[in-house]
Design a protein around this motif. Sequence first.
Motif, PDB file in Angstrom:
ATOM      1  N   THR A 160       2.806  14.816  -4.416  1.00  0.00           N
ATOM      2  CA  THR A 160       2.196  14.085  -5.530  1.00  0.00           C
ATOM      3  C   THR A 160       0.957  14.800  -6.064  1.00  0.00           C
ATOM      4  OG1 THR A 160       0.951  12.724  -3.985  1.00  0.00           O
ATOM      5  CG2 THR A 160       2.992  11.798  -4.807  1.00  0.00           C
ATOM      6  N   GLY A 161       0.747  16.027  -5.663  1.00  0.00           N
ATOM      7  CA  GLY A 161      -0.313  16.826  -6.269  1.00  0.00           C
ATOM      8  C   GLY A 161      -1.669  16.735  -5.599  1.00  0.00           C
TER       9      GLY A 161
ATOM     10  N   PHE B  66       4.183  14.148   1.704  1.00  0.00           N
ATOM     11  CA  PHE B  66       4.324  13.370   0.480  1.00  0.00           C
ATOM     12  C   PHE B  66       3.099  13.550  -0.416  1.00  0.00           C
ATOM     13  CE2 PHE B  66       3.946   9.568  -2.120  1.00  0.00           C
ATOM     14  CZ  PHE B  66       5.227   9.445  -2.618  1.00  0.00           C
TER      15      PHE B  66
ATOM     16  N   LEU C 128      -1.948   8.844 -11.380  1.00  0.00           N
ATOM     17  CA  LEU C 128      -3.318   8.358 -11.573  1.00  0.00           C
ATOM     18  C   LEU C 128      -4.285   9.528 -11.680  1.00  0.00           C
ATOM     19  CD1 LEU C 128      -3.373   5.539  -8.862  1.00  0.00           C
ATOM     20  CD2 LEU C 128      -3.092   5.262 -11.325  1.00  0.00           C
ATOM     21  N   GLY C 129      -5.403   9.265 -12.356  1.00  0.00           N
ATOM     22  CA  GLY C 129      -6.464  10.263 -12.415  1.00  0.00           C
ATOM     23  C   GLY C 129      -7.100  10.436 -11.044  1.00  0.00           C
ATOM     24  N   VAL C 130      -7.902  11.487 -10.906  1.00  0.00           N
ATOM     25  CA  VAL C 130      -8.474  11.825  -9.603  1.00  0.00           C
ATOM     26  C   VAL C 130      -9.246  10.658  -8.992  1.00  0.00           C
ATOM     27  CG1 VAL C 130     -10.074  13.340  -8.394  1.00  0.00           C
ATOM     28  CG2 VAL C 130      -8.597  14.272 -10.161  1.00  0.00           C
ATOM     29  N   PHE C 131     -10.068   9.998  -9.808  1.00  0.00           N
ATOM     30  CA  PHE C 131     -10.901   8.907  -9.275  1.00  0.00           C
ATOM     31  C   PHE C 131     -10.296   7.534  -9.537  1.00  0.00           C
ATOM     32  CE2 PHE C 131     -13.937  12.287 -10.536  1.00  0.00           C
ATOM     33  CZ  PHE C 131     -14.264  12.695  -9.247  1.00  0.00           C
ATOM     34  N   GLN C 132      -9.138   7.502 -10.186  1.00  0.00           N
ATOM     35  CA  GLN C 132      -8.590   6.231 -10.632  1.00  0.00           C
ATOM     36  C   GLN C 132      -7.930   5.448  -9.499  1.00  0.00           C
ATOM     37  OE1 GLN C 132      -5.667   6.738 -13.686  1.00  0.00           O
ATOM     38  NE2 GLN C 132      -5.733   4.594 -14.319  1.00  0.00           N
ATOM     39  N   ARG C 133      -8.143   4.151  -9.513  1.00  0.00           N
ATOM     40  CA  ARG C 133      -7.472   3.264  -8.562  1.00  0.00           C
ATOM     41  C   ARG C 133      -6.158   2.779  -9.176  1.00  0.00           C
ATOM     42  NH1 ARG C 133     -11.614   1.684  -4.756  1.00  0.00           N
ATOM     43  NH2 ARG C 133     -12.044   3.795  -4.113  1.00  0.00           N
TER      44      ARG C 133
ATOM     45  N   PHE D 153      -1.786   9.490   6.016  1.00  0.00           N
ATOM     46  CA  PHE D 153      -0.535   8.819   6.379  1.00  0.00           C
ATOM     47  C   PHE D 153       0.649   9.779   6.315  1.00  0.00           C
ATOM     48  CE2 PHE D 153       3.220   6.343   4.886  1.00  0.00           C
ATOM     49  CZ  PHE D 153       3.474   5.707   6.085  1.00  0.00           C
TER      50      PHE D 153
ATOM     51  N   LEU E  35     -14.868   7.663  -3.442  1.00  0.00           N
ATOM     52  CA  LEU E  35     -14.299   8.286  -4.638  1.00  0.00           C
ATOM     53  C   LEU E  35     -12.885   8.782  -4.400  1.00  0.00           C
ATOM     54  CD1 LEU E  35     -17.301  10.291  -6.144  1.00  0.00           C
ATOM     55  CD2 LEU E  35     -16.165   8.272  -7.080  1.00  0.00           C
TER      56      LEU E  35
ATOM     57  N   TYR F   7       0.344   7.404  -7.050  1.00  0.00           N
ATOM     58  CA  TYR F   7      -0.870   8.226  -7.027  1.00  0.00           C
ATOM     59  C   TYR F   7      -0.755   9.440  -7.943  1.00  0.00           C
ATOM     60  CZ  TYR F   7      -2.754   5.670  -2.990  1.00  0.00           C
ATOM     61  OH  TYR F   7      -3.255   4.713  -2.162  1.00  0.00           O
ATOM     62  N   GLY F   8       0.441  10.049  -7.993  1.00  0.00           N
ATOM     63  CA  GLY F   8       0.616  11.231  -8.827  1.00  0.00           C
ATOM     64  C   GLY F   8       0.356  10.948 -10.294  1.00  0.00           C
TER      65      GLY F   8
ATOM     66  N   MET G 235       1.501   4.333  -3.028  1.00  0.00           N
ATOM     67  CA  MET G 235       1.266   5.778  -2.899  1.00  0.00           C
ATOM     68  C   MET G 235       2.169   6.547  -3.860  1.00  0.00           C
ATOM     69  SD  MET G 235       0.951   6.317   1.188  1.00  0.00           S
ATOM     70  CE  MET G 235      -0.184   5.326   2.151  1.00  0.00           C
ATOM     71  N   GLY G 236       3.319   5.983  -4.181  1.00  0.00           N
ATOM     72  CA  GLY G 236       4.210   6.631  -5.135  1.00  0.00           C
ATOM     73  C   GLY G 236       3.595   6.746  -6.522  1.00  0.00           C
TER      74      GLY G 236
ATOM     75  N   ASP H 196       0.841  -1.207   0.000  1.00  0.00           N
ATOM     76  CA  ASP H 196       0.000   0.000   0.000  1.00  0.00           C
ATOM     77  C   ASP H 196       0.870   1.247   0.000  1.00  0.00           C
ATOM     78  OD1 ASP H 196      -2.280  -1.560   0.273  1.00  0.00           O
ATOM     79  OD2 ASP H 196      -2.265  -1.443   2.465  1.00  0.00           O
ATOM     80  N   LEU H 197       1.908   1.203   0.839  1.00  0.00           N
ATOM     81  CA  LEU H 197       2.757   2.385   1.002  1.00  0.00           C
ATOM     82  C   LEU H 197       3.488   2.702  -0.306  1.00  0.00           C
ATOM     83  CD1 LEU H 197       4.950   3.012   4.142  1.00  0.00           C
ATOM     84  CD2 LEU H 197       5.506   3.931   1.939  1.00  0.00           C
TER      85      LEU H 197
ATOM     86  N   VAL I 186      -3.486   8.750   1.551  1.00  0.00           N
ATOM     87  CA  VAL I 186      -2.131   9.297   1.515  1.00  0.00           C
ATOM     88  C   VAL I 186      -2.040  10.575   2.360  1.00  0.00           C
ATOM     89  CG1 VAL I 186      -2.393  10.609  -0.652  1.00  0.00           C
ATOM     90  CG2 VAL I 186      -0.149   9.807   0.024  1.00  0.00           C
TER      91      VAL I 186
ATOM     92  N   ARG J 295      -5.081  -2.930   7.630  1.00  0.00           N
ATOM     93  CA  ARG J 295      -5.284  -2.183   6.387  1.00  0.00           C
ATOM     94  C   ARG J 295      -6.418  -1.186   6.605  1.00  0.00           C
ATOM     95  NH1 ARG J 295      -4.039  -5.660   2.101  1.00  0.00           N
ATOM     96  NH2 ARG J 295      -3.925  -3.826   0.751  1.00  0.00           N
TER      97      ARG J 295
ATOM     98  N   GLN K 166       7.577   6.664  -7.990  1.00  0.00           N
ATOM     99  CA  GLN K 166       7.130   7.939  -8.543  1.00  0.00           C
ATOM    100  C   GLN K 166       7.699   8.183  -9.935  1.00  0.00           C
ATOM    101  OE1 GLN K 166       8.181  10.362  -4.800  1.00  0.00           O
ATOM    102  NE2 GLN K 166       6.382  11.413  -5.590  1.00  0.00           N
TER     103      GLN K 166
ATOM    104  N   LYS L 224      -8.018   7.113  -2.153  1.00  0.00           N
ATOM    105  CA  LYS L 224      -6.553   7.153  -2.184  1.00  0.00           C
ATOM    106  C   LYS L 224      -6.018   8.502  -1.702  1.00  0.00           C
ATOM    107  CE  LYS L 224      -5.476   8.347  -7.023  1.00  0.00           C
ATOM    108  NZ  LYS L 224      -6.780   8.497  -7.700  1.00  0.00           N
ATOM    109  N   GLN L 225      -6.751   9.580  -2.010  1.00  0.00           N
ATOM    110  CA  GLN L 225      -6.315  10.892  -1.520  1.00  0.00           C
ATOM    111  C   GLN L 225      -6.403  10.968   0.005  1.00  0.00           C
ATOM    112  OE1 GLN L 225      -8.157  10.440  -4.218  1.00  0.00           O
ATOM    113  NE2 GLN L 225      -7.662  11.913  -5.824  1.00  0.00           N
TER     114      GLN L 225
END
Lengths: 262, 496
Positions: free
Chosen positions: B222-223, B218, A115-120, B214, B204, A112-113, A109-110, A105-106, B211, B270, A165, B207-208
């Motif tokens: 990543t924006g 960081f 990915l799209g706003v709603f994207q997994r 946590f 929705l 996430y930048g 996170m790298g 998971d950690l 992160v 988790r 990243q 993930k935001q």
Amino acid sequence: MSANISTTTSGEAAPLEIHDLTVAYQKKPVLWGVDVTVPKGNLVGIVGPNGAGKSTLIKAAMGLLPVSSGWVKVFGTPLKENFRRVGYVPQRESVDWDFPVNVMDLVLMGRYGHLGVFQRPTKRDREIAKECLDKVKMLPYANRQIANLSGGQQQRVFLARALAQEADLYFMDEPFAGVDAATEAAIIELLHELKSKGKTLLVVHHDLPTARNYFDMLLLLNMRVVAFGPTEEVFTYELLQKTYGGRLTILSEVAEAVRTKT
Amino acid sequence: MSRHHPPSTINCLRYVLIALGLLWFGLDGHAAKIGEMSDTTVLEQAGRFFTFQDPAVRYALLGSMLLGICCGVMGSFIVVRKLALVGDALSHAVLPGVALGFLWNTSKDPVAIFIGATIAGLIGTAAVGAIKHTTKLKEDAALGLVLAAFFSVGICMVTMIQRLPTGNKSGVDKFLFGQAAALGANDVKLMAIITVVTLLVIGLFYKQFLVTSFDAGFARVTGVPVQVMHYTLMLMLAFAVVIALQAVGVVLVSAMLITPAAAAYLLTDRLHRMLILAAIFGMASGAAGAFMSFLGPSLPTGPFMVLGGSAVFGAAFLFAPQHGVIMRWWRRRSRSLRVQRENTLKSIYHVLEARDFKPEGVTAKELAEKRRETLEDILGQLRELRRHDLATLQDDEQTVFLTPDGWQRACAIVRNHRLWELYLTNAAQVAADHVHEDAEKIEHVLGEDVVRQLEKRLNYATHDPHGKLIPGEADMLRGSAPSERITDAVGYGKRT
């Protein structure tokens, strides 16, 4: 070594340009008029005494702290427009390691930048995360809860996240603090590998004697830039004394470091 | 779960007592929507509850479950972000808003109360921030200060409303300790909307939120708009508190935030599983509270919900598979039993070794002498070995023979012990007479891969610091003691 410190060969703007940056905490300046342009493909060590503003400098450069004056450009544009090209390894103590996430998971996170706003995170992101974990030899720990890692392992996982990243400019805040010798060697090897791929790295570093061997360029900092240049030019008794000025215990360390230089 | 209350909590308790006194005078009949139930028996009430015929029952149950979900999810975030006290302060700060919302058109209009409470909560949170940033007071003191001030203003206003001509029937007093039975169709509708919105937003932007919670620094690199995420979370937290108010009561809302989330935190590693578990626990506590308060006339709902949640937490504390007290005890116990078995095997090996491994059987008496223990104890240990198929007993349980498994394990333990002694004397320069105690502990935890490394580092040495042979793989594979001692070349002690 100074040969490969040529600036923009391909016409691209420098990875990091800091212009007249001043940072103040409650009106008390901690960084004064910092002017630094870091050329591409260099491993830069940021060195200075406690309270010199080393962490403050990289945080301000990434826009994590409000600045009093000055500006920062990353590859020629403000960071906000270019954040995908910036990677960050924060200090290990800055997070709660009891937080309910596992290693995978950690590291994800790298991604996430990217990915799209709603994207997994996609299957491909997982593949990338796995490769990054493998590079720091932590793949067997992918499903481990982060609380069950040693200090060195935590640092490796943080590094894997930064690798995920896929950035071109990396900021690392004391990646060698409190890690075992094996991890330190693994990290420095990885940093050199990144450098050889044309990445630019700024690393806050605490240990003066090793700084000389680890980095191509050094930024000597004590609330202002004392010197910035190739290690062999900057790592001199005079400049180090200027950086650590007056602190006797440090001075002897400096003397020792300079003595063993030859 | 330890929540550190600021000193002002004591003040707060005082206000609660005053409020209790005021309410005692202010209220004549507690009878709310579900009518007079003082003449019905507990069983009848339970029956009434489970047939779900009464719309009041349906509203109360549904509402309690919805608020449980909402509080569980939002509570998880404040627990992992160490904001538990913020939840506490927020829930007390909403009370003046509730009163104002009521005064808006002197009726219990859920939307007006919702808006008033949310605004009051946000003002309270902002006040905490302002005090923290402009004075040298730290967050805990600022929270305590705001909590008490807002709560006492709220108490005064609620008391005033009680004195109004319409106030007596207002049900505003229910906001202090909660009464699920007072929930109406409009309340439940609002709760459903808020719950759906909360789950949607969390889903929705999962993930935001993850992160940001946590590692905010960081996240920003990543924006992720960290500030926006934080305020969104705070707003939704305020929503959760406000919809829970009527059924749980101001005093205990923070417990509905923290308790289910804390139980979930103990059960999983988790975040997404924690959110789901906390929602389930919250829902179950809500339902349990609604049911219990139905059994007796006008029992407050809040305390029963929180008791339900606390029971779940207690169960998690005791029975959690990883962090639970009982499992930890069990793991410790099975480890110490294993160590004891291994020590018995080692003693058998030592007795065998002392007489060149002939004959194979070892008597209980020999072992008792060797270990300086009673025959009784030794027999118990031998039966334990037999139970694990490590040994067979003969001659009326007086002689023990190791099975191939038992032999292998005995060899491994003796090998670990001697290798470690050798390693300490060679590599760590520890005196030979200092290493035994240490090896006694290490022998039980050395894994095979570490043993391989040790053997390699020690150049496949054959003797320990005391000159005894270190059993090797060939010995272990033999499956039983050798018929005679073979010192070099092959067999006993040979390294591979």
